[in-house]
Design an enzyme around this catalytic site. Sequence first.
Site, mmCIF file in Angstrom:
data_model
loop_
_atom_site.group_PDB
_atom_site.id
_atom_site.type_symbol
_atom_site.label_atom_id
_atom_site.label_comp_id
_atom_site.label_asym_id
_atom_site.label_seq_id
_atom_site.Cartn_x
_atom_site.Cartn_y
_atom_site.Cartn_z
ATOM 1 N N ASP A 1 63.554 29.005 56.940
ATOM 2 C CA ASP A 1 64.151 28.662 55.641
ATOM 3 C C ASP A 1 63.055 28.261 54.657
ATOM 4 O O ASP A 1 63.070 28.657 53.486
ATOM 5 C CB ASP A 1 65.119 27.482 55.780
ATOM 6 N N HIS B 1 63.314 35.124 60.309
ATOM 7 C CA HIS B 1 64.589 35.705 59.861
ATOM 8 C C HIS B 1 64.868 35.557 58.349
ATOM 9 O O HIS B 1 65.160 36.517 57.658
ATOM 10 C CB HIS B 1 65.753 35.008 60.567
ATOM 11 N N ASP C 1 69.131 25.507 55.558
ATOM 12 C CA ASP C 1 69.096 24.403 56.539
ATOM 13 C C ASP C 1 67.703 24.320 57.172
ATOM 14 O O ASP C 1 67.558 24.516 58.376
ATOM 15 C CB ASP C 1 70.183 24.623 57.612
ATOM 16 N N ASN D 1 72.007 35.730 69.300
ATOM 17 C CA ASN D 1 70.977 34.838 69.846
ATOM 18 C C ASN D 1 71.594 33.562 70.412
ATOM 19 O O ASN D 1 71.191 33.087 71.470
ATOM 20 C CB ASN D 1 69.849 34.532 68.826
#
Length: 314
Positions: A16, A242, A11, A160
């Site tokens: 990403d 991440h 996404d 988070n």
Amino acid sequence: MSKNKIIIDCDPGHDDAMAIFLALGNPNIDLLAVTTAAGNKTLDEVTYNTRAVMELIGANNIPIAAGCSRPLVRTIQKGLKTHKVTGIDRSQLPEPKLPIDERHAVDLIIDTIKSHPPKTVTLVPIGGLTNIALAARKAPEIVGLVKEVVLMGGGYHTGNSTAVAEFNILIDPEAAHIVFNETWPITMVGLGLAYQARPDDQIIEKIKALNTRLSHFVVESLNNYTASYRQQKGHSDHAPVHDLCAVAYVIDPSIMETIKAPINIELQGALTTGMTVTDFRLPIKAECHTQAATKLDNPQLWDMFIDSLEQLGK
Ligand code: BDR
Ligand code: CA
């Protein structure tokens, strides 16, 4: 050595995009398909961003399919503000012309897994788990055919979006529940691990020094991402990238330490919905199919990433 065949479900999202670059530039990865689901932004926006980043690096032969525009049960939440209004900074991206595969993402995932030998395709979800859950429900046989699921999401002892829930899980906890309760091997690359995946000024300088169109885009994206992260979280650190970590694990599992532990998703907690409840108590049963990533070799991560950018910039 045969390449690791993967499907990225994403996404984009700054991180990403970085994960896609890492995969495309690494000689040991064969990226079979990229699929999208609403998450950081709407389905249309994240699909547009996926096409634009793939087009930036001339990745013309990899199918891209759009998937679910909302979670299985709940209403869609707004994505994290750290990803800007459109999910990613588009100022240096081309207006994408890459086609969108006619199939729904769920069908592209199923077809791709079935068209390869059993246990050779790894699923790498780095967004909400809606498409992956639906694929497992639509074609349950894929669960035994997939090599493993390496996902960015969740985390133990931290959250988070809430005190205990991470965004990719909280956005569709029912989907996450389905995915974690199937029997395929799952590596949860969660927040505790991802928080170690931060560049520093030196790394940003190294990327800048590559001096390609791609490296300029990456530096600007990482800087923008860090600026909003600092503003929102009150941190002085660089933002954690991440999603990069999930792809890095597939490339070289020795880049992180993992602990085998049962993991399940809280669906009904007044304060804890979306929590990836990770049970570190011993003994671990033989049938345990989940593991949590704990410790990252961050310098190796960035070396790997810079190598990929170099390859793609050539
Ligand atoms: C995850 O949430 C998204 O905003 C990022 O792209 C990453 O996949 C981190 O919680
Ligand atoms: Ca993501």
